[in-house]
Design an enzyme around this catalytic site. Structure first.
Site, short mmCIF file in Angstrom:
data_model
loop_
_atom_site.label_atom_id
_atom_site.label_comp_id
_atom_site.label_asym_id
_atom_site.label_seq_id
_atom_site.Cartn_x
_atom_site.Cartn_y
_atom_site.Cartn_z
N GLY A 238 0.84 -1.19 0.00
CA GLY A 238 0.00 0.00 0.00
C GLY A 238 0.87 1.24 0.00
O GLY A 238 2.02 1.22 -0.45
N SER A 239 0.32 2.32 0.52
CA SER A 239 1.02 3.60 0.48
C SER A 239 2.20 3.63 1.45
O SER A 239 2.25 2.88 2.42
CB SER A 239 0.03 4.71 0.86
OG SER A 239 -0.47 4.44 2.17
N GLY A 243 2.88 2.10 5.23
CA GLY A 243 4.04 1.25 5.50
C GLY A 243 4.92 1.79 6.62
O GLY A 243 5.53 1.03 7.38
N GLU A 260 5.78 -3.38 0.66
CA GLU A 260 5.69 -3.10 -0.79
C GLU A 260 4.90 -1.81 -0.93
O GLU A 260 3.67 -1.83 -0.96
CB GLU A 260 4.97 -4.25 -1.50
CG GLU A 260 5.65 -5.59 -1.37
CD GLU A 260 6.85 -5.76 -2.30
OE1 GLU A 260 7.03 -4.93 -3.21
OE2 GLU A 260 7.60 -6.73 -2.11
N CYS A 294 1.53 0.49 -8.84
CA CYS A 294 2.68 0.97 -8.06
C CYS A 294 3.86 1.21 -8.99
O CYS A 294 4.72 2.04 -8.71
CB CYS A 294 3.04 -0.02 -6.97
SG CYS A 294 3.22 -1.69 -7.57
P1 NAD Z 1 -3.44 2.27 1.40
O1 NAD Z 1 -2.12 2.47 2.05
O2 NAD Z 1 -4.47 3.30 1.56
O3 NAD Z 1 -4.09 0.88 1.91
C1 NAD Z 1 -3.43 -0.35 1.73
C2 NAD Z 1 -3.92 -1.35 2.76
O4 NAD Z 1 -3.40 -1.00 4.05
C3 NAD Z 1 -5.43 -1.42 2.94
O5 NAD Z 1 -5.80 -2.78 3.11
C4 NAD Z 1 -5.66 -0.62 4.22
O6 NAD Z 1 -6.84 -0.98 4.91
C5 NAD Z 1 -4.44 -0.99 5.01
N1 NAD Z 1 -4.01 -0.05 6.06
C6 NAD Z 1 -3.96 1.30 5.97
N2 NAD Z 1 -3.44 1.81 7.11
C7 NAD Z 1 -3.14 0.76 7.93
C8 NAD Z 1 -2.58 0.63 9.23
N3 NAD Z 1 -2.20 1.70 9.93
N4 NAD Z 1 -2.43 -0.62 9.75
C9 NAD Z 1 -2.78 -1.70 9.05
N5 NAD Z 1 -3.32 -1.64 7.81
C10 NAD Z 1 -3.50 -0.42 7.25
O7 NAD Z 1 -3.12 2.02 -0.18
P2 NAD Z 1 -4.14 1.94 -1.40
O8 NAD Z 1 -4.69 3.29 -1.70
O9 NAD Z 1 -5.07 0.80 -1.23
O10 NAD Z 1 -3.13 1.49 -2.58
C11 NAD Z 1 -2.35 2.40 -3.32
C12 NAD Z 1 -0.92 2.41 -2.82
O11 NAD Z 1 -0.38 1.09 -2.80
C13 NAD Z 1 0.00 3.19 -3.74
O12 NAD Z 1 0.86 3.96 -2.95
C14 NAD Z 1 0.76 2.11 -4.49
O13 NAD Z 1 2.01 2.51 -5.00
C15 NAD Z 1 0.89 1.07 -3.44
N6 NAD Z 1 1.14 -0.25 -4.00
C16 NAD Z 1 2.39 -0.77 -3.90
C17 NAD Z 1 2.68 -1.99 -4.46
C18 NAD Z 1 4.06 -2.57 -4.39
O14 NAD Z 1 4.18 -3.75 -4.65
N7 NAD Z 1 5.08 -1.80 -4.08
C19 NAD Z 1 1.67 -2.72 -5.11
C20 NAD Z 1 0.39 -2.16 -5.17
C21 NAD Z 1 0.14 -0.93 -4.61
#
Ligand code: NAD
Length: 505
Positions: A238-239, A243, A260, A294
């Site tokens: 995720g973002s 992370g 990731e 991503c």
């Molecule tokens: P997001 O960070 O908003 O959410 C991702 C996940 O994390 C969700 O399931 C969310 O519920 C969970 N989450 C959020 N805060 C949390 C916390 N404090 N504790 C535990 N879980 C938590 O991301 P998004 O908007 O769903 O996805 C887009 C982002 O993901 C972009 O930044 C993209 O680059 C990244 N991404 C990275 C990869 C990679 O492999 N590097 C792959 C896909 C997406």
């Protein structure tokens, strides 16, 4: 049209084996970005459910770690079969829930099948080393043992593939998986869970109950996985904002995390580049998946000698690329996930203008009314790497920069906080090798004559710096799902100590 999506989604879910009670009458509203309409109400997990699910996974671990790895591979082979049989339905569901165009929805399921195939072979190749001992009649070895429960937290944009990159490896490595998908995409997760349950049923009794389970909810449910010491490995996609929090919290309890996170991926176009190929690769890399990968190409660093031959043509492609419904047209660019994403895109474009950028495109396109958010991809010529160029805006914006010397281009490419993917276009061997060298791209992925996105599962996937450092998928990424044990074995009758130490009693 509006009700048609909801009813098709319901049909697909039932066909894939999801009980209707899981996605009707719950508290989590799910909207299709294709029209913006509500398509389901999913039942959410409570904190007690989550704790119980983790406890049940711990119990599953005690049985699963004793099943021989090649037999564990058989379960993943069956999962691959289920995915093959349901590829069309699951791919369609990805399109309806996330808005990916049809070939990308199907491609995401193909990626799941590919990683299953990879993991089946891997189940006979979880190798350790034999190491020469410095002591007589001694042997040193290294073995890899199952790590324990793996928590998987995934993002909306690859709603099913990310689970499979982690889960296929974790299962053959001997680990149960507890999955918390994005709250924006619980339906595809429910479908995958149903397919996994089918594979388990065909596998037989040596698969323990609760080997692979699902937690539905937002951040708070994710935090329960993150903070639970019974989960030794947390893989979070995720973002970078997410992370940073997850990484710190998992480290605080000495768990391992596979992070990731966001990318800010660049391609360098050198004077020797094949510009036809470059044009096609840049178009897919920057506009595919509506800029919501991503690995999406976000910065194009073009040599001044080819700038005028490439950038105006690229602007024409941006002007005419088909933006539209992923289910009713053969559009190449579908919707953004929601209104917040569209607003973030507009804010970055305003910021880019304020920093001297010239913006082509970027406006809203009315495809299915007010509830959905389609945008023409934006090409932005920038005077330098300033303001929004240094950030990841999860939308189709490509910033274009000009360079003179390759050293300068590589410095620009590396001078952002993220380090996921990168690429170079050219036919000059020296320039290409410089880009791939230790003094070149600082990213986890560096490609030649293709864009930064569209990775194959055979290689390790992930990136450096604020991308988090994790690696998933192919190569030796499996090691993150196991614990290493070093064994020193004395088969002699004396007790020589290492480093010549004596201790005669
Ligand atoms: P997001 O960070 O908003 O959410 C991702 C996940 O994390 C969700 O399931 C969310 O519920 C969970 N989450 C959020 N805060 C949390 C916390 N404090 N504790 C535990 N879980 C938590 O991301 P998004 O908007 O769903 O996805 C887009 C982002 O993901 C972009 O930044 C993209 O680059 C990244 N991404 C990275 C990869 C990679 O492999 N590097 C792959 C896909 C997406």
């Amino acid at each position: 049209m509006t009700n048609l999506i909801a009813s098709e989604v319901h049909d697909l879910l039932v066909r894939l084996g999801v009980p209707a009670a899981r996605f009707t009458g719950g508290t989590l509203a799910v909207r299709s970005p294709v029209t913006g309409e509500e398509i389901a109400r999913v039942v959410e997990s409570t904190p007690d459910d989550a704790r119980g699910t983790i406890g049940a996974a711990v119990e599953a671990f005690t049985a699963w770690r004793r099943v021989p790895a090649p037999r564990r591979g058989e379960l993943v082979r069956l999962l691959g079969e289920e995915l093959r049989a349901s590829k069309a339905a699951l791919g369609r569901l990805v399109t309806l829930e996330v808005g990916k165009v049809v070939s990308e929805g199907l491609g995401e399921v193909q990626e799941m099948i590919d990683i299953c195939d990879f993991a089946v072979g891997l189940s006979r190749q979880l190798y350790g080393l034999t190491i020469q001992s410095e002591r007589p009649d001694h042997r040193l070895t290294e073995q890899w043992h199952p790590a324990g429960v793996v928590g998987v937290i995934s993002a909306f944009n690859f709603p099913v593939a990310v689970w499979s990159w982690n889960a296929a490896l974790a299962f053959v490595c001997g680990d149960p998986v507890v999955w918390k998908p994005s709250e924006k995409t619980p339906l595809t997760a429910l479908a995958v869970q149903a397919l996994f349950d089918r594979a388990v049923a065909r596998f037989g009794d040596d698969a323990p109950a609760n080997l692979g389970t699902l937690l539905i909810g937002g951040r708070e449910i994710g935090e329960l996985l993150v903070d639970d010491a019974r989960v030794p490995v947390v893989s979070a996609t995720g973002s970078t904002r997410m992370g940073r929090i997850v990484g710190e919290r998992v480290a605080r309890r000495f768990g391992k995390s596979i992070l990731e996170l966001g990318g800010n991926n660049a391609s360098i176009v050198t004077p020797s580049a094949d510009l036809e190929l470059t044009l096609r690769a840049v178009a897919f890399g920057a506009m595919g998946t509506a800029g919501q990968r991503c690995t999406t190409l976000r910065r194009l660093i073009v040599h001044e000698d080819v700038y005028d031959a490439l950038v105006p043509r690229l602007a024409q492609v941006y002007h005419r690329i088909a933006v539209g419904s992923p289910i009713e047209s053969d559009a190449l660019v579908g919707p953004l996930i929601d209104g917040a994403s569209f607003e973030a895109m507009q804010a970055s474009l305003r910021d880019a203008k304020a920093h001297g950028g010239i913006v082509h495109g970027g406006e809203r396109v009315d495809v299915n009314g007010d509830g959905s958010f389609y945008a023409r991809p934006a090409l932005v010529e920038m005077p330098g790497q300033v303001g929004p160029v240094r950030e990841e805006t999860f939308a189709p914006i490509l910033y274009v920069l000009k360079y003179r010397a390759l050293d300068e281009a590589i410095a620009l490419q590396n001078d952002v906080p993220q380090g996921l993917s990168s690429s170079i276009f050219g036919n000059d061997l020296r320039e290409i090798e410089q880009f791939l060298s230790g003094a070149g791209s600082d990213c986890g992925i560096a490609n030649v004559n293709m864009g930064p996105s569209g990775a194959e599962i055979g290689g390790a996937f992930g990136g450096e710096k604020e991308t988090g450092g994790g690696r998933e998928s192919g190569s030796d990424a499996w090691r993150a799902y196991m614990r290493r044990q070093t064994n020193a074995i004395n088969y002699g009758r004396t007790l020589p100590l290492a480093q010549g130490v004596t201790f005669d009693i």
